[in-house]
Design a protein around this motif. Structure first.
Motif, mmCIF file in Angstrom:
data_model
loop_
_atom_site.group_PDB
_atom_site.id
_atom_site.type_symbol
_atom_site.label_atom_id
_atom_site.label_comp_id
_atom_site.label_asym_id
_atom_site.label_seq_id
_atom_site.Cartn_x
_atom_site.Cartn_y
_atom_site.Cartn_z
ATOM 1 N N LEU A 1 23.370 52.240 -6.011
ATOM 2 C CA LEU A 1 22.963 51.148 -6.263
ATOM 3 C C LEU A 1 23.295 50.603 -8.241
ATOM 4 N N LYS A 2 24.073 51.419 -8.063
ATOM 5 C CA LYS A 2 25.448 50.744 -9.553
ATOM 6 C C LYS A 2 26.158 49.399 -8.534
ATOM 7 N N LYS A 3 26.802 49.228 -7.462
ATOM 8 C CA LYS A 3 26.925 48.333 -7.059
ATOM 9 C C LYS A 3 26.027 46.986 -6.470
ATOM 10 N N GLU A 4 25.146 48.094 -5.818
ATOM 11 C CA GLU A 4 23.830 47.059 -4.812
ATOM 12 C C GLU A 4 23.534 45.629 -6.768
ATOM 13 N N ASN A 5 23.298 46.596 -7.456
ATOM 14 C CA ASN A 5 22.666 45.903 -8.936
ATOM 15 C C ASN A 5 23.617 45.148 -9.413
ATOM 16 N N ALA A 6 24.784 45.197 -9.504
ATOM 17 C CA ALA A 6 25.753 44.735 -9.961
ATOM 18 C C ALA A 6 26.318 42.750 -9.180
ATOM 19 N N SER A 7 25.628 43.441 -8.010
ATOM 20 C CA SER A 7 25.640 42.104 -6.760
ATOM 21 C C SER A 7 24.304 41.314 -6.716
ATOM 22 N N LEU A 8 23.173 42.099 -7.522
ATOM 23 C CA LEU A 8 22.350 41.211 -8.095
ATOM 24 C C LEU A 8 22.544 40.793 -8.884
ATOM 25 N N ALA A 9 22.984 41.142 -9.660
ATOM 26 C CA ALA A 9 23.242 40.473 -11.128
ATOM 27 C C ALA A 9 24.432 39.289 -11.200
ATOM 28 N N ASP A 10 25.651 39.265 -10.187
ATOM 29 C CA ASP A 10 25.765 37.849 -10.461
ATOM 30 C C ASP A 10 25.281 37.213 -9.494
ATOM 31 N N LYS A 11 24.306 37.030 -8.543
ATOM 32 C CA LYS A 11 24.077 36.191 -7.875
ATOM 33 C C LYS A 11 22.405 36.283 -8.387
ATOM 34 N N TYR A 12 21.874 36.292 -9.367
ATOM 35 C CA TYR A 12 21.099 35.931 -9.727
ATOM 36 C C TYR A 12 20.921 36.487 -11.594
ATOM 37 N N ASN A 13 21.497 36.878 -12.426
ATOM 38 C CA ASN A 13 21.885 36.938 -13.816
ATOM 39 C C ASN A 13 23.373 37.112 -14.289
ATOM 40 N N GLN A 14 23.610 35.702 -14.521
ATOM 41 C CA GLN A 14 24.814 35.352 -13.937
ATOM 42 C C GLN A 14 25.632 35.220 -15.370
ATOM 43 N N LYS A 15 24.542 35.080 -16.578
ATOM 44 C CA LYS A 15 23.904 35.405 -18.176
ATOM 45 C C LYS A 15 24.246 36.034 -18.594
ATOM 46 N N GLY A 16 23.948 38.116 -18.070
ATOM 47 C CA GLY A 16 22.778 38.291 -18.467
ATOM 48 C C GLY A 16 21.863 39.162 -18.856
ATOM 49 N N LEU A 17 21.083 38.371 -19.095
ATOM 50 C CA LEU A 17 19.961 38.628 -20.014
ATOM 51 C C LEU A 17 18.927 39.691 -19.256
ATOM 52 N N PHE A 18 18.188 40.465 -20.385
ATOM 53 C CA PHE A 18 17.471 41.997 -20.445
ATOM 54 C C PHE A 18 16.529 41.887 -21.147
ATOM 55 N N PRO A 19 15.619 41.413 -20.916
ATOM 56 C CA PRO A 19 14.963 41.680 -19.572
ATOM 57 C C PRO A 19 14.938 40.082 -18.696
ATOM 58 N N TYR A 20 14.848 40.376 -17.583
ATOM 59 C CA TYR A 20 15.365 38.902 -16.309
ATOM 60 C C TYR A 20 14.492 39.555 -15.745
ATOM 61 N N THR A 21 13.495 38.532 -15.187
ATOM 62 C CA THR A 21 12.086 38.952 -14.055
ATOM 63 C C THR A 21 12.106 38.095 -13.298
ATOM 64 N N LEU A 22 12.629 37.616 -12.312
ATOM 65 C CA LEU A 22 11.772 36.456 -10.849
ATOM 66 C C LEU A 22 11.668 36.630 -10.109
ATOM 67 N N LEU A 23 10.573 35.553 -9.765
ATOM 68 C CA LEU A 23 9.466 35.911 -8.578
ATOM 69 C C LEU A 23 10.341 34.895 -7.349
ATOM 70 N N LEU A 24 11.077 35.417 -6.299
ATOM 71 C CA LEU A 24 11.569 34.738 -5.487
ATOM 72 C C LEU A 24 11.069 34.922 -4.746
ATOM 73 N N ASN A 25 10.931 33.905 -3.360
ATOM 74 C CA ASN A 25 10.742 33.864 -2.103
ATOM 75 C C ASN A 25 10.649 35.163 -0.978
ATOM 76 N N SER A 26 10.937 34.834 0.373
ATOM 77 C CA SER A 26 11.774 35.590 1.104
ATOM 78 C C SER A 26 13.167 35.199 1.771
ATOM 79 N N GLU A 27 13.377 34.211 1.617
ATOM 80 C CA GLU A 27 14.734 33.607 1.537
ATOM 81 C C GLU A 27 15.249 34.009 0.329
#
Length: 148
Positions: A91-117
């Motif tokens: 889970l740490k690895k997946e969260n880090a991967s998601l952060a690399d893709k969607y939260n490169q600035k390391g903001l907390f909290p940071y919330t994104l609304l995404l489509n299915s792609e």
């Protein structure tokens, strides 16, 4: 003994696969049910605005309706600091991967609304100023304005 070991191994393997594919599963579910994905980056045991976001919005009945009514698939990418709250390595690895893709600035909290792609439709930096009802209404409006 062999049977017990095999059963334990299968459970561990199933949990690992589920954790690694959480986002991919969300994209699949989102596509099948015409839902959006709400991805939230949080520090559940150290980030005061993150804790407030969860208490005042995510844990409310109004927000939970978004999930039960097939409006969103919710994913929390948590980054706890306390030893007792640590996540599994997968889970740490997946969260880090998601952060690399969607939260490169390391903001907390940071919330994104995404489509299915996985395309970003809306983002909230920090604690949203809306209450749970307004936050949920905004998500519903964005979903309603999506092209089928």
């Amino acid at each position: 003994m062999k049977t017990i070991f095999s059963a334990i191994l299968m459970v561990v393997f199933a949990v690992a696969i589920q954790a690694q594919n959480r986002f991919e599963n969300a994209k699949k579910q989102s596509s099948e049910n015409k839902e959006l994905i709400l991805l939230n980056f949080s520090g559940s045991d150290w980030c005061i605005p993150c804790i407030k976001l969860h208490k005042n919005i995510i844990e409310t009945d109004e927000f939970k309706k978004l999930e039960t009514e097939n409006v969103i698939v919710y994913i929390n990418a948590d980054f706890p600091r306390n030893k007792k709250n640590q996540l599994s390595p997968e889970l740490k690895k997946e969260n880090a991967s998601l952060a690399d893709k969607y939260n490169q600035k390391g903001l907390f909290p940071y919330t994104l609304l995404l489509n299915s792609e996985g395309k970003i439709l809306k983002s909230w930096e920090g604690l949203p100023s809306e209450n749970a009802l307004a936050f949920s209404k905004e998500i519903r409006e964005i979903k309603d304005n999506q092209k089928p």
